[in-house]
Design a protein around this motif. Structure first.
Motif, PDB file in Angstrom:
ATOM      1  N   ILE A  83       1.079  -1.119   0.023  1.00  0.00           N
ATOM      2  CA  ILE A  83      -0.102   0.113  -0.046  1.00  0.00           C
ATOM      3  C   ILE A  83       0.815   1.162   0.054  1.00  0.00           C
ATOM      4  O   ILE A  83       0.625   2.192  -0.850  1.00  0.00           O
ATOM      5  N   ALA A  84       2.039   1.118   0.846  1.00  0.00           N
ATOM      6  CA  ALA A  84       2.960   2.378   0.960  1.00  0.00           C
ATOM      7  C   ALA A  84       3.309   2.692  -0.583  1.00  0.00           C
ATOM      8  O   ALA A  84       3.582   3.868  -0.951  1.00  0.00           O
ATOM      9  N   CYS A  85       3.871   1.548  -1.225  1.00  0.00           N
ATOM     10  CA  CYS A  85       4.570   1.908  -2.432  1.00  0.00           C
ATOM     11  C   CYS A  85       3.688   2.078  -3.390  1.00  0.00           C
ATOM     12  O   CYS A  85       3.973   3.282  -4.461  1.00  0.00           O
ATOM     13  N   THR A  86       2.325   1.786  -3.500  1.00  0.00           N
ATOM     14  CA  THR A  86       1.273   2.404  -4.353  1.00  0.00           C
ATOM     15  C   THR A  86       1.260   3.801  -4.209  1.00  0.00           C
ATOM     16  O   THR A  86       1.243   4.519  -5.513  1.00  0.00           O
ATOM     17  N   TRP A  87       1.034   4.394  -3.218  1.00  0.00           N
ATOM     18  CA  TRP A  87       0.946   5.857  -3.014  1.00  0.00           C
ATOM     19  C   TRP A  87       2.361   6.658  -3.309  1.00  0.00           C
ATOM     20  O   TRP A  87       2.189   7.634  -4.076  1.00  0.00           O
ATOM     21  N   ALA A  88       3.534   5.802  -2.780  1.00  0.00           N
ATOM     22  CA  ALA A  88       4.811   6.704  -3.172  1.00  0.00           C
ATOM     23  C   ALA A  88       5.043   6.804  -4.651  1.00  0.00           C
ATOM     24  O   ALA A  88       5.564   7.574  -5.299  1.00  0.00           O
ATOM     25  N   ALA A  89       4.393   5.492  -5.468  1.00  0.00           N
ATOM     26  CA  ALA A  89       4.668   5.649  -6.947  1.00  0.00           C
ATOM     27  C   ALA A  89       3.933   6.809  -7.551  1.00  0.00           C
ATOM     28  O   ALA A  89       4.418   7.131  -8.655  1.00  0.00           O
TER      29      ALA A  89
ATOM     30  N   ARG B 269      -8.500  10.000  -5.900  1.00  0.00           N
ATOM     31  CA  ARG B 269      -7.169   9.692  -5.498  1.00  0.00           C
ATOM     32  C   ARG B 269      -6.568   8.257  -5.830  1.00  0.00           C
ATOM     33  O   ARG B 269      -5.397   8.202  -6.268  1.00  0.00           O
ATOM     34  N   LEU B 270      -7.541   7.228  -5.582  1.00  0.00           N
ATOM     35  CA  LEU B 270      -6.645   6.176  -5.815  1.00  0.00           C
ATOM     36  C   LEU B 270      -6.735   5.671  -7.345  1.00  0.00           C
ATOM     37  O   LEU B 270      -5.561   5.156  -7.723  1.00  0.00           O
ATOM     38  N   LYS B 271      -7.679   6.534  -8.165  1.00  0.00           N
ATOM     39  CA  LYS B 271      -7.475   6.348  -9.719  1.00  0.00           C
ATOM     40  C   LYS B 271      -5.972   6.869 -10.058  1.00  0.00           C
ATOM     41  O   LYS B 271      -5.349   6.330 -10.804  1.00  0.00           O
ATOM     42  N   GLU B 272      -5.717   8.002  -9.522  1.00  0.00           N
ATOM     43  CA  GLU B 272      -4.407   8.581  -9.773  1.00  0.00           C
ATOM     44  C   GLU B 272      -3.096   7.652  -9.401  1.00  0.00           C
ATOM     45  O   GLU B 272      -2.150   7.957 -10.061  1.00  0.00           O
ATOM     46  N   CYS B 273      -3.495   6.884  -8.612  1.00  0.00           N
ATOM     47  CA  CYS B 273      -2.330   5.913  -8.177  1.00  0.00           C
ATOM     48  C   CYS B 273      -2.581   4.786  -8.876  1.00  0.00           C
ATOM     49  O   CYS B 273      -1.656   3.644  -8.753  1.00  0.00           O
ATOM     50  N   GLY B 274      -3.150   4.488 -10.140  1.00  0.00           N
ATOM     51  CA  GLY B 274      -3.525   3.384 -11.034  1.00  0.00           C
ATOM     52  C   GLY B 274      -4.297   2.280 -10.332  1.00  0.00           C
ATOM     53  O   GLY B 274      -4.226   1.292 -10.847  1.00  0.00           O
ATOM     54  N   MET B 275      -4.978   2.545  -9.213  1.00  0.00           N
ATOM     55  CA  MET B 275      -5.842   1.504  -8.674  1.00  0.00           C
ATOM     56  C   MET B 275      -7.362   1.632  -9.258  1.00  0.00           C
ATOM     57  O   MET B 275      -7.670   2.236 -10.218  1.00  0.00           O
TER      58      MET B 275
ATOM     59  N   GLN C 288      13.137  -0.553  -3.493  1.00  0.00           N
ATOM     60  CA  GLN C 288      13.451  -1.531  -4.526  1.00  0.00           C
ATOM     61  C   GLN C 288      12.682  -1.568  -5.633  1.00  0.00           C
ATOM     62  O   GLN C 288      12.654  -2.299  -6.741  1.00  0.00           O
ATOM     63  N   ASN C 289      11.089  -1.260  -5.217  1.00  0.00           N
ATOM     64  CA  ASN C 289       9.874  -1.182  -6.130  1.00  0.00           C
ATOM     65  C   ASN C 289       9.237  -0.195  -6.879  1.00  0.00           C
ATOM     66  O   ASN C 289       8.361  -0.455  -7.566  1.00  0.00           O
ATOM     67  N   VAL C 290       9.377   0.989  -5.961  1.00  0.00           N
ATOM     68  CA  VAL C 290       8.791   1.930  -6.408  1.00  0.00           C
ATOM     69  C   VAL C 290       9.041   2.438  -7.756  1.00  0.00           C
ATOM     70  O   VAL C 290       7.939   2.863  -8.558  1.00  0.00           O
ATOM     71  N   ALA C 291       9.959   2.247  -8.569  1.00  0.00           N
ATOM     72  CA  ALA C 291      10.342   2.799  -9.783  1.00  0.00           C
ATOM     73  C   ALA C 291       9.430   1.865 -10.705  1.00  0.00           C
ATOM     74  O   ALA C 291       8.829   2.199 -11.691  1.00  0.00           O
ATOM     75  N   SER C 292       9.381   0.547 -10.393  1.00  0.00           N
ATOM     76  CA  SER C 292       8.474  -0.330 -11.375  1.00  0.00           C
ATOM     77  C   SER C 292       6.927  -0.126 -10.992  1.00  0.00           C
ATOM     78  O   SER C 292       6.296  -0.095 -12.109  1.00  0.00           O
ATOM     79  N   TYR C 293       6.430   0.313  -9.992  1.00  0.00           N
ATOM     80  CA  TYR C 293       5.068   0.609  -9.683  1.00  0.00           C
ATOM     81  C   TYR C 293       5.052   1.945 -10.322  1.00  0.00           C
ATOM     82  O   TYR C 293       3.781   2.047 -11.197  1.00  0.00           O
ATOM     83  N   ALA C 294       5.712   2.984 -10.336  1.00  0.00           N
ATOM     84  CA  ALA C 294       5.547   4.179 -11.126  1.00  0.00           C
ATOM     85  C   ALA C 294       5.594   4.171 -12.439  1.00  0.00           C
ATOM     86  O   ALA C 294       4.731   4.904 -13.160  1.00  0.00           O
ATOM     87  N   LYS C 295       6.353   3.074 -13.005  1.00  0.00           N
ATOM     88  CA  LYS C 295       6.451   2.999 -14.444  1.00  0.00           C
ATOM     89  C   LYS C 295       5.087   2.610 -15.103  1.00  0.00           C
ATOM     90  O   LYS C 295       4.564   3.136 -16.123  1.00  0.00           O
ATOM     91  N   THR C 296       4.244   1.719 -14.325  1.00  0.00           N
ATOM     92  CA  THR C 296       3.087   1.330 -14.705  1.00  0.00           C
ATOM     93  C   THR C 296       1.929   2.354 -14.721  1.00  0.00           C
ATOM     94  O   THR C 296       0.988   2.332 -15.447  1.00  0.00           O
ATOM     95  N   ILE C 297       2.255   3.425 -14.174  1.00  0.00           N
ATOM     96  CA  ILE C 297       1.127   4.582 -14.266  1.00  0.00           C
ATOM     97  C   ILE C 297       1.825   5.852 -14.774  1.00  0.00           C
ATOM     98  O   ILE C 297       1.278   7.179 -14.692  1.00  0.00           O
ATOM     99  N   SER C 298       2.920   5.805 -15.408  1.00  0.00           N
ATOM    100  CA  SER C 298       3.699   6.759 -16.162  1.00  0.00           C
ATOM    101  C   SER C 298       3.974   7.973 -15.111  1.00  0.00           C
ATOM    102  O   SER C 298       3.888   9.066 -15.688  1.00  0.00           O
ATOM    103  N   CYS C 299       4.347   7.623 -14.033  1.00  0.00           N
ATOM    104  CA  CYS C 299       4.800   8.663 -12.945  1.00  0.00           C
ATOM    105  C   CYS C 299       6.417   8.793 -13.241  1.00  0.00           C
ATOM    106  O   CYS C 299       6.962   7.994 -12.751  1.00  0.00           O
TER     107      CYS C 299
END
Length: 616
Positions: free
Chosen positions: A26-32, A174-180, A56-67
């Motif tokens: 959950i933390a990584c989702t919002w950080a991304a 806000r959740l949609k902005e996180c890609g949820m 370790q994972n925030v970059a890959s999470y962010a990539k999926t939502i083009s952040c």
């Protein structure tokens, strides 16, 4: 409650209470999505693991939502500073109602009046947590139940019975902005929306198993085949989540609806939970054997797989580097299921052994230095590769090899090859001790005598021994494994101690050691010649005694063969796996009996030595 707006929350953190498997995701989702996330957990191990997971994972999470500008996570031990100025707090603490009631009572006092307070509980309705909450705060409390990001992005939102209606469209955006993919329940309901359907499926699956109608394997195979795109069946998913959690959730339905328990709760408790078999997190398996839900990158996995798989850390000696191979060593981190390793440290001088202390948020490793100079060292860094420190300086150790962290007593144990000794010290390098001295390294004839070289090291705190290898001459069949007491006898020293026992002799070339203390088993790699060398081996620690000759050796097990100069070794007790490295550029995974060999890493451009792991 105050009006909600994007401007009002700009620059304010998101707080997540609990750094466990789901909390860190959950933390990584919002950080991304660019937010600063405060992770609060009273356990230092959980805090460090959660922050490391995000790093370790925030970059890959962010990539999926083009952040292009992801945020970061910051760890907190105490609640109040963690939630200060937060615009939302997401509770992911243990599933105990009183803890949640107390938590929301504290949050009502510590947070701003426009801070949205969300529970991630899948078992309790947030309306059950309001005992210590005033009427005004009730308007900003809700459930936001995350499934398992990043692979499953569904989040179920639900009222506490008093939640202000304006909260839901605001939170959904806000959740949609996180890609949820949020959905909103129309009314308060035990189990939310999907979980009610999923609970019925689990219930019937358990009844099928309880009645002996089918097996977990067959049931899951039919499920995967029937439903397009399916990667895991319900039995495997229950194992991944934890059978104790499955029972805990089902008990809520039982209490509310008066459901029977014989084929669900009672079946799991008597056949699995009572035996400590909780599924993927227990080390004893569940509906499936231990380690079943840990998948390699070669295997198709579902979003419930690899929840309990470790992150691997291994050393690339750098010997295949084009430039300056003696100073090209690296520390590499990699998820056991990932094909994308991350280099944490470069420019090391022939690194050989490493281990991790999650409690201290640090990695420790040895540098052999330049043979035959007396310039080895031991260094340490944070889990993200920052804050490099020299723990044992050059000259205090000659050629350090395998290194082990004694997690209970905060000690480092390591072997010094050309120094002809076994040593230990505190995690900061203080109180350095020589435990065993096999000769005088300043005497050339002795320092070059391979029969005196100490290489591998492991510690058995339960039985009070440390074990080490002396590999002997290269491929010479003269390798030995020794042990001695952790506490030296009064009046003795490293050169005169009388408690040293040779427990195996005449081995091809034993290298690294690892002990499964619970099972009472010793494991080691051997880089000598086949058939007994280039292997992984094990022996029962029970009834070992001193031996004088190889003919007196107790029987040991050759678990795996056909490695390429076997070196590093680490046990994953949670998943009942062995990880090993070799000089040929391979990282392997085996079951504890040596079966199901899988190559996790395959690189002929690298040469690997030490390996360790952490569940982050």
């Amino acid at each position: 409650m105050p009006e909600l707006s994007v401007d009002a929350i700009k620059g304010r953190p998101v707080a997540v209470l609990g750094g466990g498997v789901l909390g860190r995701r959950i933390a990584c989702t919002w950080a991304a999505a660019g937010w600063t996330v405060h992770v609060r957990d009273p356990s230092p191990e959980q805090r460090n693991a959660a922050i490391h997971y995000v790093e370790q994972n925030v970059a890959s999470y962010a990539k999926t939502i083009s952040c292009s500008n992801p945020g970061k996570a910051i760890a907190f031990e105490d609640l109040e500073p963690a939630v200060k100025d937060a615009w939302t707090v997401i509770e992911a603490v243990p599933e105990k109602l009183q803890i949640k009631i107390d938590t929301f009572g504290d949050l009502a006092k510590m947070t701003k009046k426009d801070c949205l307070l969300a529970s991630n509980s899948s078992s309790y309705k947030s309306g059950e947590m309001l005992e210590k909450v005033d009427d005004e705060t009730k308007k900003r409390v809700l459930n936001t139940h995350y499934m398992m990001p990043p692979d499953n992005r569904i989040v179920e939102l639900m009222t506490d019975g008093f939640t202000d209606e304006s909260v839901f469209p605001f939170y959904v955006e806000r959740l949609k902005e996180c890609g949820m993919s949020p959905i909103v329940a129309k009314k308060e309901s035990t189990g939310f929306v999907f979980n009610r359907i999923w609970a019925a499926i689990k219930r019937e699956c358990l009844t099928v198993l309880s009645e002996g109608v089918s097996t977990p394997e067959e049931l899951d195979r039919v499920w995967v085949e029937m439903f397009s795109g399916g990667k895991a069946g319900p039995c495997a998913m229950m194992d991944a989540v934890g059978l104790d959690t499955v029972v805990f959730i089902e008990q809520h339905y039982v209490k509310e609806r008066g459901l029977p328990t014989r084929d669900t709760v009672d079946y799991l408790e008597s056949n699995y939970i009572g035996k400590g078999a909780l599924g993927g997190k227990s080390g004893k398996g569940g509906l499936y054997p231990a380690g079943y839900t840990t998948k390699s990158s070669e295997e198709e996995s579902s979003h419930h797989d690899n929840l309990h798989s470790p992150t691997l850390y291994y050393l690339d000696l750098g010997m295949n580097a084009d430039k300056d191979p003696l100073h090209a060593g690296k520390i590499v981190a990699q998820s056991a299921s990932s094909t994308e390793p991350k280099t944490l440290i470069t420019g090391l001088t022939l690194p050989d052994g490493l281990d991790i202390s999650l409690k201290d948020n640090r990695i420790y490793w040895t540098n052999m230095g330049i043979p035959p100079q007396n310039d080895g060292s031991i260094q340490s860094c944070k889990l993200d590769g920052s804050d490099i420190k020299e723990i044992v300086k050059k000259g205090d150790v000659h050629t350090p090899k395998q290194l082990i962290v004694d997690q209970e007593n905060n000690k480092l144990y390591f072997c010094d090859r050309e120094g002809l000794r076994v040593m230990r010290c505190n995690l900061d390098g203080s109180e350095q001790e020589v435990l065993v001295q096999r000769g005088d390294w300043t005497v050339k004839e002795e320092s070059q005598d391979n029969m005196r070289w100490c290489v591998g090291i492991s510690v058995d705190t339960q039985r009070g021994y440390f074990y080490w290898t002396q590999k002997g001459t290269s491929k010479g069949g003269k390798g030995r494994i020794f042990r001695a007491k952790l506490e030296m006898l009064s009046g003795e020293d490293a050169t005169s101690r009388s408690d040293i026992e040779t427990i195996l002799t005449g081995l091809p070339e034993p290298i690294d050691l690892e002990i499964d203390m619970e099972a009472g088993m010793l494991y080691w790699t051997d880089r000598g010649d086949p058939p007994m060398g280039n292997t992984i081996n094990s022996i029962d620690l029970t009834n070992l005694t001193h031996v004088e000759d190889a003919s007196d050796n107790p029987k040991y097990n050759v678990l795996a063969r056909n490695m390429h100069e076997a070196i590093g070794l680490k046990l994953d007790s949670r998943n009942q796996h062995i990880y090993a490295t070799d000089m040929g550029g391979f990282v392997y995974r085996f079951d504890l009996d040596g079966q199901n060999k899988k190559r996790i890493v395959d690189s002929d451009q690298r040469s690997f030595s030490g390996i360790t792991l952490a569940h982050v």
